[in-house]
Design a protein around this motif. Structure first.
Motif, mmCIF file in Angstrom:
data_model
loop_
_atom_site.group_PDB
_atom_site.id
_atom_site.type_symbol
_atom_site.label_atom_id
_atom_site.label_comp_id
_atom_site.label_asym_id
_atom_site.label_seq_id
_atom_site.Cartn_x
_atom_site.Cartn_y
_atom_site.Cartn_z
ATOM 1 N N ALA A 1 -11.470 2.959 10.324
ATOM 2 C CA ALA A 1 -10.995 1.870 11.049
ATOM 3 C C ALA A 1 -10.593 0.761 9.953
ATOM 4 O O ALA A 1 -9.703 0.164 10.124
ATOM 5 N N ILE A 2 -11.478 0.202 8.960
ATOM 6 C CA ILE A 2 -11.441 -0.736 7.982
ATOM 7 C C ILE A 2 -10.097 -0.190 7.313
ATOM 8 O O ILE A 2 -9.393 -1.082 6.766
ATOM 9 N N MET A 3 -9.923 0.781 6.800
ATOM 10 C CA MET A 3 -8.862 1.502 5.880
ATOM 11 C C MET A 3 -7.405 1.409 6.859
ATOM 12 O O MET A 3 -6.424 0.683 6.284
ATOM 13 N N SER B 1 -2.724 -1.996 7.345
ATOM 14 C CA SER B 1 -1.772 -2.817 7.981
ATOM 15 C C SER B 1 -1.386 -3.930 7.289
ATOM 16 O O SER B 1 -0.363 -4.379 7.409
ATOM 17 N N ALA B 2 -2.419 -4.680 6.950
ATOM 18 C CA ALA B 2 -2.444 -5.839 5.961
ATOM 19 C C ALA B 2 -1.368 -5.781 4.712
ATOM 20 O O ALA B 2 -0.672 -6.537 4.630
ATOM 21 N N VAL B 3 -1.673 -4.664 4.122
ATOM 22 C CA VAL B 3 -0.919 -4.472 3.023
ATOM 23 C C VAL B 3 0.685 -4.002 3.360
ATOM 24 O O VAL B 3 1.412 -4.879 2.919
ATOM 25 N N ILE B 4 0.850 -3.549 4.381
ATOM 26 C CA ILE B 4 2.281 -3.209 4.914
ATOM 27 C C ILE B 4 3.048 -4.446 5.190
ATOM 28 O O ILE B 4 3.903 -4.818 4.872
ATOM 29 N N TRP C 1 6.783 -13.797 0.830
ATOM 30 C CA TRP C 1 5.477 -13.290 0.084
ATOM 31 C C TRP C 1 5.493 -13.143 -1.267
ATOM 32 O O TRP C 1 6.437 -12.380 -1.775
ATOM 33 N N ASN C 2 4.731 -13.612 -2.223
ATOM 34 C CA ASN C 2 4.861 -13.266 -3.677
ATOM 35 C C ASN C 2 4.262 -11.896 -3.984
ATOM 36 O O ASN C 2 3.060 -11.769 -3.734
ATOM 37 N N VAL C 3 5.269 -11.042 -4.360
ATOM 38 C CA VAL C 3 4.817 -9.771 -4.904
ATOM 39 C C VAL C 3 5.508 -9.592 -6.332
ATOM 40 O O VAL C 3 6.477 -10.182 -6.662
ATOM 41 N N ASN D 1 -5.480 -2.965 -2.909
ATOM 42 C CA ASN D 1 -4.213 -3.217 -2.615
ATOM 43 C C ASN D 1 -4.295 -4.721 -1.437
ATOM 44 O O ASN D 1 -3.268 -5.769 -2.102
ATOM 45 N N VAL D 2 -5.171 -4.648 -0.941
ATOM 46 C CA VAL D 2 -5.061 -5.940 -0.015
ATOM 47 C C VAL D 2 -5.889 -7.145 -0.736
ATOM 48 O O VAL D 2 -5.087 -8.225 -0.739
ATOM 49 N N VAL D 3 -6.630 -7.040 -1.595
ATOM 50 C CA VAL D 3 -7.155 -8.049 -2.330
ATOM 51 C C VAL D 3 -6.096 -8.554 -3.420
ATOM 52 O O VAL D 3 -5.827 -9.666 -3.514
#
Length: 101
Positions: free
Chosen positions: A18-20, A25-28, A39-41, A89-91
């Motif tokens: 569930a956390i993953m 979802s946040a990374v996408i 967003w800065n990428v 990735n999310v961090v």
């Protein structure tokens, strides 16, 4: 009781999945916002998102195979490299933040 049918281990695995899922979802979302220019990428982010999946799934298959041979929880072993990648990735992407100008 085998590790595969341990209710505590199954609950832990469910929570990690569930956390993953939330992290993915946040990374996408952050990558899509990066493609939209809000967003800065990093410049190579689009290529990175393709390459990292291949490596992560290969590592997950390897970990699952080793766990199966050792009689450990295959699901938890397979999930570990995937969760490590979504967490990093999310961090990394959250640190870059939105484009304000």
């Amino acid at each position: 009781m085998t590790p595969m049918f341990n209710p505590t281990a199954l609950l832990r695995l469910q929570m990690q999945m569930a956390i993953m899922t939330m992290e993915a979802s946040a990374v996408i979302w952050m990558r899509m916002m990066g493609m939209a220019g809000t967003w800065n990428v990093a410049a190579g982010e689009n290529g990175r998102m393709v390459r990292e999946k291949q490596r992560a799934f290969a590592k997950a298959a390897q970990e699952a195979s080793v766990a199966a041979m050792q009689g450990r929880n295959v699901g938890a072993a397979a999930l570990h490299p995937l969760r490590r990648k979504t967490r990093s990735n999310v961090v990394r992407l959250a640190r870059r933040g939105p484009k304000l100008r």
